[in-house]
Design an enzyme around this catalytic site. Structure first.
Site, PDB file in Angstrom:
ATOM      1  N   PRO A 117     -14.975  63.028  59.037  1.00 30.58           N
ATOM      2  CG  PRO A 117     -14.043  64.809  60.223  1.00 30.58           C
ATOM      3  CD  PRO A 117     -14.002  64.109  58.906  1.00 30.58           C
ATOM      4  NE  ARG A 156      -8.957  41.818  61.228  1.00 31.46           N
ATOM      5  CZ  ARG A 156      -8.133  40.951  61.776  1.00 31.46           C
ATOM      6  NH1 ARG A 156      -6.867  40.963  61.454  1.00 31.46           N
ATOM      7  NH2 ARG A 156      -8.571  40.070  62.656  1.00 31.46           N
ATOM      8  CG  ASP A 185     -11.055  39.368  64.642  1.00 25.08           C
ATOM      9  OD1 ASP A 185     -10.242  38.693  65.287  1.00 25.08           O
ATOM     10  OD2 ASP A 185     -10.799  39.928  63.561  1.00 25.08           O
TER      11      ASP A 185
HETATM   12  N1  ADE Z   1     -10.756  62.775  58.006  1.00 22.97           N
HETATM   13  C1  ADE Z   1     -10.356  63.508  59.055  1.00 22.97           C
HETATM   14  N2  ADE Z   1     -10.770  62.980  60.207  1.00 22.97           N
HETATM   15  C2  ADE Z   1     -11.462  61.844  59.883  1.00 22.97           C
HETATM   16  C3  ADE Z   1     -12.150  60.863  60.636  1.00 22.97           C
HETATM   17  N3  ADE Z   1     -12.224  60.909  61.964  1.00 22.97           N
HETATM   18  N4  ADE Z   1     -12.744  59.856  59.964  1.00 22.97           N
HETATM   19  C4  ADE Z   1     -12.708  59.821  58.615  1.00 22.97           C
HETATM   20  N5  ADE Z   1     -12.074  60.713  57.854  1.00 22.97           N
HETATM   21  C5  ADE Z   1     -11.459  61.729  58.478  1.00 22.97           C
END
Ligand code: ADE
Length: 259
Positions: free
Chosen positions: A88, A153, A168
């Site tokens: 994240p 894709r 898209d």
């Molecule tokens: N691992 C845990 N949450 C994640 C996210 N939002 N994006 C990428 N990997 C992750």
């Protein structure tokens, strides 16, 4: 394009691949996906891949040794490939990022679990960090699938319709126009007449205008970076004259300059 996936849970990944567009791309030799269980590189008899954090606190951290060993094995006798950590904290995945990554021949994708990976992995091994959005999932497996599908894709031949990816949402910078299929009237709601007119030029122009109206209404942030062509300017002038949608200043200046 080759994807090498390092994960503690390959069984989560397999069923989605088998049911998705990726399976057809594998059969057609457009992509190759190899799943590797990180546990296979753990050296102790319990095949440990995680440990408690130095400094205390809750949760577990993925140990560096199995990850380094796995990546080093996968990089043996090949040109170095990007090593993508799903986290994240990474760059947020969007069309541009997927397009950039679709140009590489092979990538190693590392799926984190628990509190994350030992910082030395991030600092000394990983080349790219990718997030699929500002929320935290329990692991990188779903994000890895999202990344692989978004890239697949974009690869030539992966979609049945050769123009599929080009139309898209995001591909041209705008959201996609609305779609309709049979029946022509459903619960008193009809289909726009132009779509059944057989006039392809008029249909394309209508679609372009709808794409602009949608993007201006739902995602005005996307408009900031779009390069306008002659058709864009034509439909934007029309939208401006109709007066129902307030155009961003930047666009007004461009279309006014064309008047
Ligand atoms: N691992 C845990 N949450 C994640 C996210 N939002 N994006 C990428 N990997 C992750």
């Amino acid at each position: 394009m080759e994807f090498e996936i390092l994960t503690l849970f390959p069984e989560i990944i397999t069923p989605y691949i088998q049911a998705s567009i990726m399976q057809r791309a594998i059969i057609n030799k457009i992509i190759k996906i190899t799943l590797h269980n990180l546990r296979d590189w753990a050296v102790d008899k319990h095949h440990t891949t995680d440990d408690t954090p130095f400094g205390g606190g809750g949760g577990m951290v993925m140990k560096p040794e199995p990850i380094f060993s796995a990546v080093e094995d996968l990089q043996k006798e090949t040109d170095p490939s990007p090593i993508v950590l799903m986290t994240p904290q990474g760059r947020q995945l969007d069309h541009t990022a997927a397009l950039e990554l679709s140009n590489v021949k092979r990538m190693i994708i590392l799926c984190g679990r628990y509190e994350g990976v030992d910082e030395r992995v991030r600092k000394h091994l990983v080349t790219h960090e990718i997030s699929i959005g500002d929320y935290v999932l329990s692991g990188g497996e779903l994000p890895a699938l999202v990344l692989m599908e978004a890239i697949t894709r974009l690869l030539p031949g992966a979609l049945g319709d050769p123009n599929g990816a080009a139309d898209d949402s995001f591909a041209g910078g705008l959201l996609e126009y609305p779609h309709f299929t049979r029946p022509a009237v459903f619960r008193d709601w009809g289909v726009p007449d132009i779509l059944t007119s057989g006039n392809h030029k008029a249909v394309n122009r209508w679609r372009k205008k709808q794409a602009w109206l949608r993007t201006l209404a739902k995602r005005p942030d996307l408009v900031e970076v779009i390069q306008l062509n002659a058709v864009d300017i034509e439909v934007l002038k029309e939208i401006d004259q109709e007066g129902e949608m307030i155009l961003p200043e930047k666009i007004k200046i461009i279309i006014r300059g064309e008047r």
